[in-house]
Design a protein around this motif. Structure first.
Motif, PDB file in Angstrom:
ATOM      1  N   ARG A 140     -22.748  -0.956   5.628  1.00 26.16           N
ATOM      2  CA  ARG A 140     -22.597  -0.194   4.390  1.00 26.16           C
ATOM      3  C   ARG A 140     -22.966  -1.127   3.242  1.00 26.16           C
ATOM      4  NH1 ARG A 140     -17.525   1.552   5.053  1.00 26.16           N
ATOM      5  NH2 ARG A 140     -16.641  -0.290   4.086  1.00 26.16           N
ATOM      6  N   PHE A 141     -23.760  -0.661   2.325  1.00 29.05           N
ATOM      7  CA  PHE A 141     -24.129  -1.431   1.141  1.00 29.05           C
ATOM      8  C   PHE A 141     -23.078  -1.180   0.069  1.00 29.05           C
ATOM      9  CE2 PHE A 141     -28.000  -0.941   3.500  1.00 29.05           C
ATOM     10  CZ  PHE A 141     -28.693  -2.123   3.299  1.00 29.05           C
ATOM     11  N   GLU A 142     -22.436  -2.260  -0.391  1.00 32.20           N
ATOM     12  CA  GLU A 142     -21.387  -2.155  -1.394  1.00 32.20           C
ATOM     13  C   GLU A 142     -21.672  -3.123  -2.533  1.00 32.20           C
ATOM     14  OE1 GLU A 142     -17.535  -1.278   1.506  1.00 32.20           O
ATOM     15  OE2 GLU A 142     -17.767  -3.262   0.591  1.00 32.20           O
ATOM     16  N   ASP A 143     -21.130  -2.793  -3.714  1.00 31.21           N
ATOM     17  CA  ASP A 143     -21.201  -3.744  -4.821  1.00 31.21           C
ATOM     18  C   ASP A 143     -19.998  -4.679  -4.740  1.00 31.21           C
ATOM     19  OD1 ASP A 143     -18.998  -2.396  -5.886  1.00 31.21           O
ATOM     20  OD2 ASP A 143     -20.157  -1.394  -7.452  1.00 31.21           O
ATOM     21  N   ALA A 144     -19.865  -5.573  -5.704  1.00 31.71           N
ATOM     22  CA  ALA A 144     -18.786  -6.560  -5.680  1.00 31.71           C
ATOM     23  C   ALA A 144     -17.406  -5.914  -5.727  1.00 31.71           C
ATOM     24  CB  ALA A 144     -18.948  -7.544  -6.837  1.00 31.71           C
ATOM     25  N   GLY A 145     -17.318  -4.700  -6.250  1.00 37.32           N
ATOM     26  CA  GLY A 145     -16.040  -3.982  -6.317  1.00 37.32           C
ATOM     27  C   GLY A 145     -15.789  -3.108  -5.105  1.00 37.32           C
ATOM     28  N   ALA A 146     -16.557  -3.290  -4.057  1.00 33.94           N
ATOM     29  CA  ALA A 146     -16.440  -2.533  -2.800  1.00 33.94           C
ATOM     30  C   ALA A 146     -16.775  -1.053  -2.967  1.00 33.94           C
ATOM     31  CB  ALA A 146     -15.061  -2.715  -2.174  1.00 33.94           C
TER      32      ALA A 146
END
Length: 153
Positions: A140-146
């Motif tokens: 899953r591609f997530e940003d730093a904030g999940a």
């Protein structure tokens, strides 16, 4: 035609492409991995025009992928050598090669073998933290904030 720059994109892949993403740059890096050091040898082995090679070598030096070293032979003569940053592209070059061999067939007689055992290297793969193989459907591609960034592939 002006080359597109990706300086404004907050993307690791775009940043990498900015440094080594044109046709010739990775081929120059691959040749350096094979031991090519001199301008004339890069030109001869790749069949690249002098102006294009000069541009690519300068960009690779400017981005820290290669260094330009005075070879001190018969006047001013330079060699181009991979830096640690450049040597770290070995995995990228190998992955592209293996991908191409799978989808385009074998195009040359080059084989990558372990220097100690003499055995061919394994196919590269992305693995989980416990060593299990992963595909794009397994991550899953997530940003730093999940926060999820993309739909499932």
């Amino acid at each position: 035609m002006t080359r597109k720059r990706f300086d404004d994109l907050d993307c690791s892949v775009a940043c990498a492409l900015d440094q080594v993403g044109d046709w010739w740059s990775l081929l120059v890096v691959k040749e350096a991995m094979l031991g090519t050091r001199r301008f004339v040898d890069f030109q001869q082995r790749l069949g690249i025009a002098k102006n294009i090679l000069c541009n690519r070598l300068n960009r690779l030096v400017d981005s820290g992928v290669m260094s330009k070293v005075d070879a001190g032979e018969h006047g001013t003569r330079y060699e181009y050598r991979l830096t640690d940053k450049g040597r770290d592209l070995f995995t990228v070059i190998t992955a592209l090669r293996q991908w191409s061999e799978r989808w385009n067939g074998n195009r040359d007689d080059l084989r990558l073998v372990d220097r100690i055992s003499g055995h061919p290297i394994r196919q590269l793969r992305v693995e989980s933290d416990d060593g299990q193989p992963l595909t794009v459907r397994d991550v899953r591609f997530e940003d730093a904030g999940a926060e999820r960034l993309a739909k499932d592939a």
